[in-house]
Scaffold this motif. Structure first.
Motif, PDB file in Angstrom:
ATOM      1  N   TYR A   1      -2.563   1.270   4.652  1.00 42.68           N
ATOM      2  CA  TYR A   1      -1.921   2.446   4.040  1.00 42.68           C
ATOM      3  C   TYR A   1      -1.663   3.535   5.089  1.00 42.68           C
ATOM      4  O   TYR A   1      -0.590   4.157   5.118  1.00 42.68           O
ATOM      5  CB  TYR A   1      -2.807   2.989   2.925  1.00 42.68           C
ATOM      6  CG  TYR A   1      -2.316   4.276   2.319  1.00 42.68           C
ATOM      7  CD1 TYR A   1      -1.216   4.291   1.453  1.00 42.68           C
ATOM      8  CD2 TYR A   1      -2.938   5.497   2.601  1.00 42.68           C
ATOM      9  CE1 TYR A   1      -0.754   5.477   0.893  1.00 42.68           C
ATOM     10  CE2 TYR A   1      -2.480   6.684   2.048  1.00 42.68           C
ATOM     11  CZ  TYR A   1      -1.390   6.669   1.198  1.00 42.68           C
ATOM     12  OH  TYR A   1      -0.936   7.841   0.652  1.00 42.68           O
TER      13      TYR A   1
ATOM     14  N   THR B   1       0.817  -1.216   0.000  1.00 42.84           N
ATOM     15  CA  THR B   1       0.000   0.000   0.000  1.00 42.84           C
ATOM     16  C   THR B   1       0.849   1.264   0.000  1.00 42.84           C
ATOM     17  O   THR B   1       0.401   2.316  -0.471  1.00 42.84           O
ATOM     18  CB  THR B   1      -0.944   0.007   1.219  1.00 42.84           C
ATOM     19  OG1 THR B   1      -0.173  -0.170   2.427  1.00 42.84           O
ATOM     20  CG2 THR B   1      -1.960  -1.123   1.114  1.00 42.84           C
TER      21      THR B   1
ATOM     22  N   PRO C   1       0.914   2.154  -6.598  1.00 39.29           N
ATOM     23  CA  PRO C   1      -0.324   2.910  -6.810  1.00 39.29           C
ATOM     24  C   PRO C   1      -1.540   2.042  -6.491  1.00 39.29           C
ATOM     25  O   PRO C   1      -1.457   0.803  -6.490  1.00 39.29           O
ATOM     26  CB  PRO C   1      -0.269   3.270  -8.301  1.00 39.29           C
ATOM     27  CG  PRO C   1       0.662   2.281  -8.910  1.00 39.29           C
ATOM     28  CD  PRO C   1       1.662   1.934  -7.858  1.00 39.29           C
ATOM     29  N   ILE C   2      -2.663   2.690  -6.258  1.00 36.56           N
ATOM     30  CA  ILE C   2      -3.872   1.988  -5.821  1.00 36.56           C
ATOM     31  C   ILE C   2      -4.268   0.885  -6.797  1.00 36.56           C
ATOM     32  O   ILE C   2      -4.668  -0.210  -6.393  1.00 36.56           O
ATOM     33  CB  ILE C   2      -5.033   2.987  -5.645  1.00 36.56           C
ATOM     34  CG1 ILE C   2      -4.705   3.968  -4.515  1.00 36.56           C
ATOM     35  CG2 ILE C   2      -6.338   2.273  -5.355  1.00 36.56           C
ATOM     36  CD1 ILE C   2      -5.719   5.080  -4.353  1.00 36.56           C
ATOM     37  N   LYS C   3      -4.128   1.143  -8.092  1.00 34.64           N
ATOM     38  CA  LYS C   3      -4.579   0.184  -9.101  1.00 34.64           C
ATOM     39  C   LYS C   3      -3.788  -1.131  -9.066  1.00 34.64           C
ATOM     40  O   LYS C   3      -4.214  -2.116  -9.674  1.00 34.64           O
ATOM     41  CB  LYS C   3      -4.485   0.805 -10.486  1.00 34.64           C
ATOM     42  CG  LYS C   3      -3.070   1.180 -10.912  1.00 34.64           C
ATOM     43  CD  LYS C   3      -3.068   1.817 -12.287  1.00 34.64           C
ATOM     44  CE  LYS C   3      -1.652   2.183 -12.737  1.00 34.64           C
ATOM     45  NZ  LYS C   3      -1.651   2.817 -14.079  1.00 34.64           N
ATOM     46  N   GLU C   4      -2.668  -1.173  -8.346  1.00 39.50           N
ATOM     47  CA  GLU C   4      -1.847  -2.383  -8.296  1.00 39.50           C
ATOM     48  C   GLU C   4      -1.955  -3.118  -6.962  1.00 39.50           C
ATOM     49  O   GLU C   4      -1.343  -4.175  -6.796  1.00 39.50           O
ATOM     50  CB  GLU C   4      -0.381  -2.030  -8.569  1.00 39.50           C
ATOM     51  CG  GLU C   4      -0.127  -1.485  -9.969  1.00 39.50           C
ATOM     52  CD  GLU C   4       1.347  -1.228 -10.215  1.00 39.50           C
ATOM     53  OE1 GLU C   4       2.183  -1.912  -9.585  1.00 39.50           O
ATOM     54  OE2 GLU C   4       1.666  -0.329 -11.022  1.00 39.50           O
ATOM     55  N   TRP C   5      -2.716  -2.596  -6.027  1.00 37.21           N
ATOM     56  CA  TRP C   5      -2.767  -3.211  -4.706  1.00 37.21           C
ATOM     57  C   TRP C   5      -3.271  -4.653  -4.761  1.00 37.21           C
ATOM     58  O   TRP C   5      -2.729  -5.526  -4.096  1.00 37.21           O
ATOM     59  CB  TRP C   5      -3.666  -2.399  -3.774  1.00 37.21           C
ATOM     60  CG  TRP C   5      -3.044  -1.111  -3.312  1.00 37.21           C
ATOM     61  CD1 TRP C   5      -1.824  -0.604  -3.689  1.00 37.21           C
ATOM     62  CD2 TRP C   5      -3.611  -0.171  -2.409  1.00 37.21           C
ATOM     63  NE1 TRP C   5      -1.599   0.602  -3.070  1.00 37.21           N
ATOM     64  CE2 TRP C   5      -2.676   0.903  -2.273  1.00 37.21           C
ATOM     65  CE3 TRP C   5      -4.809  -0.101  -1.698  1.00 37.21           C
ATOM     66  CZ2 TRP C   5      -2.929   1.992  -1.456  1.00 37.21           C
ATOM     67  CZ3 TRP C   5      -5.061   0.988  -0.890  1.00 37.21           C
ATOM     68  CH2 TRP C   5      -4.119   2.023  -0.764  1.00 37.21           C
TER      69      TRP C   5
END
Length: 543
Positions: free
Chosen positions: A93, A64, A68-72
């Motif tokens: 996060y 986190t 980036p958020i799209k890869e969490w």
């Protein structure tokens, strides 16, 4: 004469005021003392062994913080991928932005099994601080359900010192106390059915809880029925209340899943890994442990007798194994386990919804939620042994007010906590886990027996509980002395099966208690109504 009765009534009112005044204060010194003592014990456990879950959560901090958020929910460099709902990812996060001030190296994804002293202190302390929510939830549910200050303080002590949470959160390492605190808080708020605002706050907290850890879907059916019944209390308000509840759910889930809407199938596949097997690597003490044990015994008998020479070998699934099968008994599918779970909780839910005479009784809602948790634990798919805490912790609040529930609590907590002890597998922890479990069992038994002034358990129940520490001794010491490195899974299987028998017993017994409580309240209410009708008719005749 009238003055004497007036004085007597005044004294009764003073007693009632004294009995309930403890519910109104913001800070209770006795509660604070218990909380401080529990926190000191948790601080002493900081240097102890920690499990792979410690590394799991360190990895989630790194994911986190670094990506980036799209890869969490896509990142899979390590086997411990992020598989909690999005709000827990945001929780990690937030922690990661504090962790950077302790040791930045813990936030590197490729830094596998990193456990510097600063990392250990930070992660351990994060659990301890998060337990403030557990203390707050304990305080709130206690003030709703406990009838006296003594029962409230006893509930506080048994909850804040709960040995299961000490073992799982502060040695093994997880954040169950934080999540269970939100569960207790939501239960307390939705129980305040007289106040619409409190119920809506409770519904909000439960929606947040589901988006922190989806295991609390176990109790969702009870919440759904209770809140629907609350909507029906006044017909002309049903639509308005229902819309408000729906708005709360939509808003919470939107803020949780909204940033991941483009990868929703990937997120859901992480949350519900049905490709994992029926049972976990270490069997949870539920019905399927008994089922798997029966399959192994039957297959051994058949193999020894030569009845089935071409019999397949049973495969018991571990955490990352993708299939499982039984040798003789039919292998259940996720759909079968879901159907059994739903059917076993259907009757309590129906009773909770249809019995109008007990619609405002919070204890019945809590009982139904406990039954739903137990049904899901006993018959669910790929259940973890730690899930038993979702039933033990809420039951504790009722155990200090009702003798029958105190009996159930003693058996359920003793069996459930014993089943958690193999999580602490290093040999040097054997004295610690035996000391913690036996101390808690003894203190709980003595305090609850003193609370009700009578022995809680009959001889057979006492015998069952007495054997539990011996099961732990065999699992940690005796088995290795007899078999050395042979049959390594036998002590774990024995622990699961013996504890599962006790938990199955408490589920059946509590099922009866729930239905009996509802029936007795309804019967009492009916008799009271009839007596009032007769008295009214007599008074009318006199007039």
């Amino acid at each position: 004469m009238s003055l004497r009765y007036k004085k007597h009534d005044f004294e009764n009112r003073e007693i009632e005021k004294e009995d309930t005044s403890w519910k109104t204060g913001w800070i209770d010194l006795n509660f604070l003392r218990i909380f401080i003592l529990a926190t000191c014990l948790k601080l002493l456990l900081i240097p102890t062994y920690h499990s792979t879950d410690f590394e799991v959560h360190r990895n989630w901090l790194a994911i986190t913080y670094s990506l980036p958020i799209k890869e969490w929910y896509v990142e899979a460099t390590y086997q411990w991928t992020l598989d909690y709902p999005p709000l827990f990812a945001w929780f990690e996060y937030a922690l990661s932005n504090l962790a950077v001030y302790f040791d930045r190296e813990m936030l590197r994804i490729d830094n596998f099994n990193y456990a510097s002293p600063a990392t250990i202190v930070f992660q351990r302390c994060s659990v301890i601080v998060a337990d403030l929510m557990f203390a707050y939830g304990t305080r709130e549910i206690g003030r709703v359900l406990c009838k006296t200050k003594n029962s409230y303080l006893l509930f506080t002590f048994l909850s804040l010192f709960n040995v299961g949470l000490l073992v799982v959160d502060h040695v093994h390492f997880q954040y169950n106390g934080f999540l269970l605190g939100i569960l207790l808080l939501s239960m307390a708020k939705v129980s305040e059915v007289i106040y619409q605002g409190e119920v809506l706050v409770g519904a909000t907290w439960f929606a947040i809880l589901l988006n922190l850890k989806h295991i609390y879907l176990y109790t969702a059916p009870a919440y759904t029925v209770w809140l629907l019944k609350w909507c029906c209390t006044k017909r002309n308000q049903f639509l308005g209340k229902f819309i408000k509840l729906g708005f709360i759910v939509v808003i919470v889930f939107f803020f949780s899943f909204g940033p991941f809407i483009d990868q929703l199938p990937q997120v859901l596949s992480r949350l519900f890994p049905f490709k994992r097997g029926l049972v976990h690597a270490y069997w949870a003490p539920n019905f399927w442990a008994l089922y798997a044990g029966a399959d192994k015994i039957l297959s051994a008998i058949c193999r020894r007798a030569g009845w089935l020479s071409n019999m397949k070998i049973a495969i018991m699934t571990g955490g990352l194994v993708q299939e499982d099968s039984f040798a003789l008994l039919p292998t259940p599918t996720p759909l079968v386990t879901f159907a059994i779970t739903f059917l076993t909780m259907l009757h309590p839910l129906w009773v909770l919804f249809t019995k109008d005479r007990v619609k405002n009784e919070p204890s019945h809602f809590v009982r139904c939620a406990i039954l739903c948790s137990l049904s899901s634990f006993l018959f669910g798919w790929h259940v973890h042994e730690k899930a038993i805490l979702t039933a033990i912790i809420p039951l504790c609040c009722l155990a200090v007010t009702e003798k029958t529930e105190a009996k159930v609590f003693m058996i359920l907590s003793s069996a459930g906590h014993t089943a958690l002890l193999p999580l602490l597998y290093p040999e040097n922890l054997t004295p610690l886990k035996l000391l913690l479990s036996m101390t808690y069992m003894t203190v709980a038994f003595l305090t609850l027996s003193h609370q009700f002034g009578k022995p809680l358990l009959n001889k057979k129940q006492q015998l069952y509980i007495t054997v539990l520490p011996l099961i732990t001794v065999y699992e940690t010491i005796i088995h290795k002395l007899i078999f050395r490195e042979n049959l390594p899974f036998l002590p774990l299987a024995l622990t699961s099966i013996y504890c599962a028998a006790g938990i199955m017993y408490t589920w059946i017994y509590y099922y009866y208690i729930f239905l009996y409580k509802i029936a007795s309240v309804s019967e009492t209410t009916i008799k009271t109504g009839r007596s009032r009708t007769l008295s009214d008719s007599k008074s009318n005749k006199i007039k």
